[in-house]
Design an enzyme around this catalytic site. Structure first.
Site, mmCIF file in Angstrom:
data_model
loop_
_atom_site.group_PDB
_atom_site.id
_atom_site.type_symbol
_atom_site.label_atom_id
_atom_site.label_comp_id
_atom_site.label_asym_id
_atom_site.label_seq_id
_atom_site.Cartn_x
_atom_site.Cartn_y
_atom_site.Cartn_z
ATOM 1 N N GLY A 120 97.884 46.224 -46.701
ATOM 2 C CA GLY A 120 96.739 46.581 -47.535
ATOM 3 C C GLY A 120 95.618 45.579 -47.400
ATOM 4 O O GLY A 120 95.824 44.449 -46.950
ATOM 5 N N ASP A 238 89.658 49.429 -63.705
ATOM 6 C CA ASP A 238 89.660 49.800 -62.290
ATOM 7 C C ASP A 238 90.754 50.812 -61.969
ATOM 8 O O ASP A 238 91.364 50.772 -60.900
ATOM 9 C CB ASP A 238 89.818 48.552 -61.414
ATOM 10 C CG ASP A 238 89.341 48.787 -59.976
ATOM 11 O OD1 ASP A 238 88.545 49.726 -59.766
ATOM 12 O OD2 ASP A 238 89.759 48.044 -59.080
#
Length: 482
Positions: A120, A238
């Site tokens: 990632g 978020d």
């Protein structure tokens, strides 16, 4: 440079009964102690990738990036690091591996881990699949370049995440196993989720959307995670499908807390009865009896009140019984927290953030509604041709549902309540997660046993290498972190 001081001392909002909680008052008290007497302020200028000179800038269409502003934080990491590690799973082999390694090496560092591959890349760091050498235990290691963080004015964001992670102890939130630094880099060693993220998993579904039962499973677990964060005075800010990871058992885990807002919260127990839990924004009656009995006289039901002809004596006894049946509920929603920052991902931004009116914990419930819509329909509701058009749609366009796929009235009703543009009228504005959990969309969810529910999808075992030796093998990545 102007700063907005964040305060949240009014114990209004989230209520969670002891029967439905996945955490105890003791865990809450110990974790909350980390945030006591912490002064937090946040800059409203210097926004990256989102607003320049007071205007909206056009960005690439990638949803992977989140806009942010700098945060001035006078708290120290030591206060949160002192929080006791209490993993929610007592049989976690990774903890045992960490403890064993510490017993041999005292202090763990980069030399004790081997990097297998990159899995990632975020706004403040790169994530690698790593192995604790000689144990066969795998972790997700987040690597952050300190110099790059300073240059991009993101150092405080990294510090915020580093301070929040040690305080978390919840089945659907990450576990920080250890952290360390070199001269150039900072490292966070966390749980590895082989199932990837929900955004990728949704893309692999027929039609690129989840069936309603699967969507209900995922959003229910996210709801419990948000409830716990708000109880600790953490506003997530978020939430998006890319930040919801899938563990090896199919359950979820929220990730990335660098945009989170920390504030004080004062929990209190308030006595209430079940009749006080009916959401004002819902056209459903949420009492279980209403689903099976035609004699329910809740305001949202169809039976008129005047049809009831109970004797006065019986009514008095009934009122007395209701008082005895009152239950104590925890109110710990940081509803008075205020921030002027422009943070989040464009398709998930709440209207009050875009308009610069200041925002609080209720922005998490807006993003929760966007998240549910995306899982059910395969796209977010206000997405435009570009970021500018998306932001204009969020503020000025009404919510519309796609004709296909077919979605239940309960799901649409919940989304309507969450995506109210005026935050003071939004579902969960006052009582937080309790209002959402009481909605009929979650009628058949057993909150106390949700971890025992069979997930819609179980990730296939991922082979990350062959036999693990005591020394780093040739399969490890050779990266200079010094």
């Amino acid at each position: 440079m102007s700063f907005d001081v964040l305060t949240a001392s009014v114990p209004v909002g989230l209520s969670a009964s002891s029967q439905n909680s996945l955490y105890s008052a003791t865990v809450y008290a110990e974790a909350k102690q980390s945030f006591t007497n912490t002064k937090i302020s946040e800059s409203s200028t210097g926004v990256d990738k989102s607003v320049e000179s007071g205007g909206i800038s056009e960005l690439p269409k990638s949803r992977k990036s989140s806009s942010d502003s700098d945060i001035s934080d006078e708290s120290s990491f030591s206060s949160l690091a002192s929080a006791a590690y209490k993993p929610h799973k007592g049989n976690d082999s990774r903890w045992e591996a960490i403890k064993m390694a510490r017993s041999h090496h005292s202090v763990l560092g980069l030399k004790h881990f081997g990097l297998r591959k990159q899995i990632g890349c975020g706004d403040i760091g790169v994530v690698y699949l790593s192995e604790l050498c000689g144990t066969g235990s795998y972790f997700a290691m987040k690597v952050m370049n300190n110099a790059a963080l300073v240059n991009k004015r993101k150092l405080i964001r990294a510090q915020t995440e580093r301070e929040i992670l040690p305080s978390l102890d919840h089945p659907f939130l990450p576990t920080l196993y250890t952290h360390f630094e070199t001269d150039k880099f900072s490292f966070l060693v966390m749980e590895y989720c082989p199932g990837g993220d929900l955004h990728s998993l949704r893309q692999r579904q027929p039609g690129r959307y989840f069936p309603e039962d699967a969507a209900r499973f995922y959003v229910a677990e996210v709801l419990l995670a948000l409830e716990y964060l708000h109880m600790l005075g953490i506003i997530y800010r978020d939430l998006k499908s890319e930040n919801v990871l899938v563990r090896e058992d199919g359950h979820i885990m929220l990730s990335d807390f660098d945009l989170s807002l920390r504030c004080a919260v004062c929990p209190t127990l308030v006595k209430s009865s079940n009749t006080n839990l009916v959401p004002k924004n819902s056209s459903f009656c949420v009492q279980p009896d209403c689903m099976v009995r035609p004699t329910c006289i809740q305001p949202a039901c169809f039976t008129p009140r005047f049809l009831s002809s109970k004797p006065k004596k019986e009514k008095k006894l009934r009122r007395k019984g209701d008082m005895c049946n009152q239950i104590s509920r925890l109110l710990a929603e940081p509803t008075s927290a205020r921030s002027m920052s422009f943070v989040g991902t464009h398709e998930y931004l709440a209207p009050e953030i875009i308009k610069g009116e200041g925002h609080g914990s209720v922005v998490d419930w807006w993003t929760f509604g966007i998240f549910l819509y995306e899982l059910l329909f395969g796209r977010t509701p206000f997405r435009g041709q570009g970021n500018r058009a998306t932001l204009f749609n969020v503020v000025g366009q009404p919510l519309k549902f796609l004709e296909s796929p077919s979605v239940s009235f309960a799901a649409r009703d919940l989304i309507r309540g969450l995506l109210v543009k005026e935050p003071q009228h939004r579902l969960a504005y006052r009582r937080g997660a309790t209002e959402v959990k009481q909605h009929p969309f979650f009628l058949n969810v057993n909150w106390a046993l949700i971890r025992c529910t069979n997930p819609p999808d179980i990730p296939k075992p991922v082979r990350v290498g062959d036999d693990v030796s005591e020394q780093p093998s040739d399969n490890y990545l050779k990266i200079d972190f010094f």
